[in-house]
Design a protein around this motif. Structure first.
Motif, PDB file in Angstrom:
ATOM      1  N   MET A   1       0.860  -1.172   0.000  1.00 52.23           N
ATOM      2  CA  MET A   1       0.000   0.000   0.000  1.00 52.23           C
ATOM      3  C   MET A   1       0.907   1.236   0.000  1.00 52.23           C
ATOM      4  SD  MET A   1      -3.135   0.955   2.616  1.00 52.23           S
ATOM      5  CE  MET A   1      -3.843  -0.645   2.410  1.00 52.23           C
ATOM      6  N   PRO A   2       0.681   2.175  -0.912  1.00 53.32           N
ATOM      7  CA  PRO A   2       1.548   3.361  -0.996  1.00 53.32           C
ATOM      8  C   PRO A   2       1.474   4.224   0.266  1.00 53.32           C
ATOM      9  CG  PRO A   2       0.136   3.200  -2.944  1.00 53.32           C
ATOM     10  CD  PRO A   2      -0.325   2.173  -1.965  1.00 53.32           C
ATOM     11  N   ARG A   3       2.640   4.754   0.634  1.00 60.05           N
ATOM     12  CA  ARG A   3       2.720   5.689   1.762  1.00 60.05           C
ATOM     13  C   ARG A   3       3.008   7.085   1.232  1.00 60.05           C
ATOM     14  NH1 ARG A   3       6.973   3.896   5.800  1.00 60.05           N
ATOM     15  NH2 ARG A   3       8.153   3.718   3.883  1.00 60.05           N
ATOM     16  N   PHE A   4       2.588   8.081   2.002  1.00 64.10           N
ATOM     17  CA  PHE A   4       2.717   9.476   1.599  1.00 64.10           C
ATOM     18  C   PHE A   4       3.141  10.309   2.802  1.00 64.10           C
ATOM     19  CE2 PHE A   4      -0.422   7.339  -0.928  1.00 64.10           C
ATOM     20  CZ  PHE A   4      -0.161   7.748  -2.220  1.00 64.10           C
ATOM     21  N   MET A   5       3.809  11.423   2.519  1.00 61.36           N
ATOM     22  CA  MET A   5       4.116  12.410   3.552  1.00 61.36           C
ATOM     23  C   MET A   5       3.266  13.636   3.268  1.00 61.36           C
ATOM     24  SD  MET A   5       6.411  11.488   5.837  1.00 61.36           S
ATOM     25  CE  MET A   5       6.747  13.058   6.566  1.00 61.36           C
ATOM     26  N   LEU A  85      -3.230   6.895  -5.049  1.00 63.68           N
ATOM     27  CA  LEU A  85      -2.840   8.303  -5.046  1.00 63.68           C
ATOM     28  C   LEU A  85      -4.078   9.192  -4.967  1.00 63.68           C
ATOM     29  CD1 LEU A  85      -0.824  10.642  -5.352  1.00 63.68           C
ATOM     30  CD2 LEU A  85      -0.933  10.273  -7.840  1.00 63.68           C
ATOM     31  N   GLU A  86      -5.129   8.826  -5.672  1.00 62.56           N
ATOM     32  CA  GLU A  86      -6.355   9.618  -5.666  1.00 62.56           C
ATOM     33  C   GLU A  86      -6.958   9.706  -4.268  1.00 62.56           C
ATOM     34  OE1 GLU A  86      -5.791   7.093  -7.893  1.00 62.56           O
ATOM     35  OE2 GLU A  86      -5.251   8.431  -9.553  1.00 62.56           O
ATOM     36  N   ASP A  87      -6.931   8.590  -3.531  1.00 60.37           N
ATOM     37  CA  ASP A  87      -7.439   8.597  -2.156  1.00 60.37           C
ATOM     38  C   ASP A  87      -6.580   9.497  -1.273  1.00 60.37           C
ATOM     39  OD1 ASP A  87      -9.454   6.813  -2.847  1.00 60.37           O
ATOM     40  OD2 ASP A  87      -8.396   5.056  -2.044  1.00 60.37           O
ATOM     41  N   ALA A  88      -5.269   9.449  -1.465  1.00 62.78           N
ATOM     42  CA  ALA A  88      -4.359  10.293  -0.679  1.00 62.78           C
ATOM     43  C   ALA A  88      -4.607  11.768  -0.966  1.00 62.78           C
ATOM     44  CB  ALA A  88      -2.909   9.924  -0.977  1.00 62.78           C
ATOM     45  N   ILE A  89      -4.795  12.103  -2.236  1.00 66.25           N
ATOM     46  CA  ILE A  89      -5.071  13.487  -2.622  1.00 66.25           C
ATOM     47  C   ILE A  89      -6.376  13.948  -1.984  1.00 66.25           C
ATOM     48  CG2 ILE A  89      -5.705  14.969  -4.570  1.00 66.25           C
ATOM     49  CD1 ILE A  89      -3.641  13.323  -6.229  1.00 66.25           C
ATOM     50  N   LEU A 112       1.431  17.178  -0.364  1.00 64.14           N
ATOM     51  CA  LEU A 112       1.379  15.723  -0.313  1.00 64.14           C
ATOM     52  C   LEU A 112       2.454  15.189  -1.250  1.00 64.14           C
ATOM     53  CD1 LEU A 112      -0.256  13.192   0.671  1.00 64.14           C
ATOM     54  CD2 LEU A 112      -1.382  13.311  -1.561  1.00 64.14           C
ATOM     55  N   ARG A 113       3.300  14.291  -0.728  1.00 66.24           N
ATOM     56  CA  ARG A 113       4.327  13.665  -1.554  1.00 66.24           C
ATOM     57  C   ARG A 113       4.353  12.169  -1.269  1.00 66.24           C
ATOM     58  NH1 ARG A 113       9.747  17.016  -1.173  1.00 66.24           N
ATOM     59  NH2 ARG A 113      10.306  15.524  -2.782  1.00 66.24           N
ATOM     60  N   GLN A 114       4.469  11.374  -2.330  1.00 66.52           N
ATOM     61  CA  GLN A 114       4.530   9.930  -2.149  1.00 66.52           C
ATOM     62  C   GLN A 114       5.923   9.538  -1.665  1.00 66.52           C
ATOM     63  OE1 GLN A 114       2.868   7.627  -5.312  1.00 66.52           O
ATOM     64  NE2 GLN A 114       3.367   5.685  -4.347  1.00 66.52           N
TER      65      GLN A 114
END
Length: 125
Positions: A1-5, A85-89, A112-114
């Motif tokens: 699962m992608p992580r983001f800062m 990414l869309e969910d993170a955005i 937001l940065r991956q």
């Protein structure tokens, strides 16, 4: 699962956020943590005690805060995890909208940065 800062940048010395924002953020973070999206995060102290190490032309120089030239500083951070990414955005936009709603006089940037999951590849330079 992608992580983001997620980062919050704002002008230093802009005052304390209103209590309503703190309460809304507590609820939002609890909801995001419960869904497995908010992994860790927090606010940062001001730059008065910050320390930078500047590397320039093969030399390291220590520069202690405060930094008179700094207009904006990173005031907070979050480590996040989303399926896409869309969910993170969408989550970062919701976070920014809480600030607009509960602290409308605040000027801030929510970035937001991956997080890269691969080690960087060395250059041949």
């Amino acid at each position: 699962m992608p992580r983001f800062m997620g980062f919050v940048r704002m002008e230093e010395g802009g005052g304390m956020p209103p209590k309503a924002l703190f309460e809304a953020m507590d609820n939002y973070i609890a909801e995001q943590a419960g869904a497995g999206h908010f992994l860790d995060g927090g606010g940062l102290f001001g730059t008065e005690d910050a320390v930078n190490f500047v590397v320039r032309k093969g030399e390291v120089t220590r520069v202690d805060g405060p930094y008179a030239e700094a207009k904006e500083v990173v005031g907070g951070w979050a480590l996040l995890q989303y399926d896409t990414l869309e969910d993170a955005i969408s989550g970062q936009q919701e976070f920014a909208e809480l600030h607009a709603k509960y602290w409308p006089e605040c000027e801030m940037v929510a970035t937001l940065r991956q997080v890269s999951e691969e080690p960087p590849q060395p250059s041949d330079a």
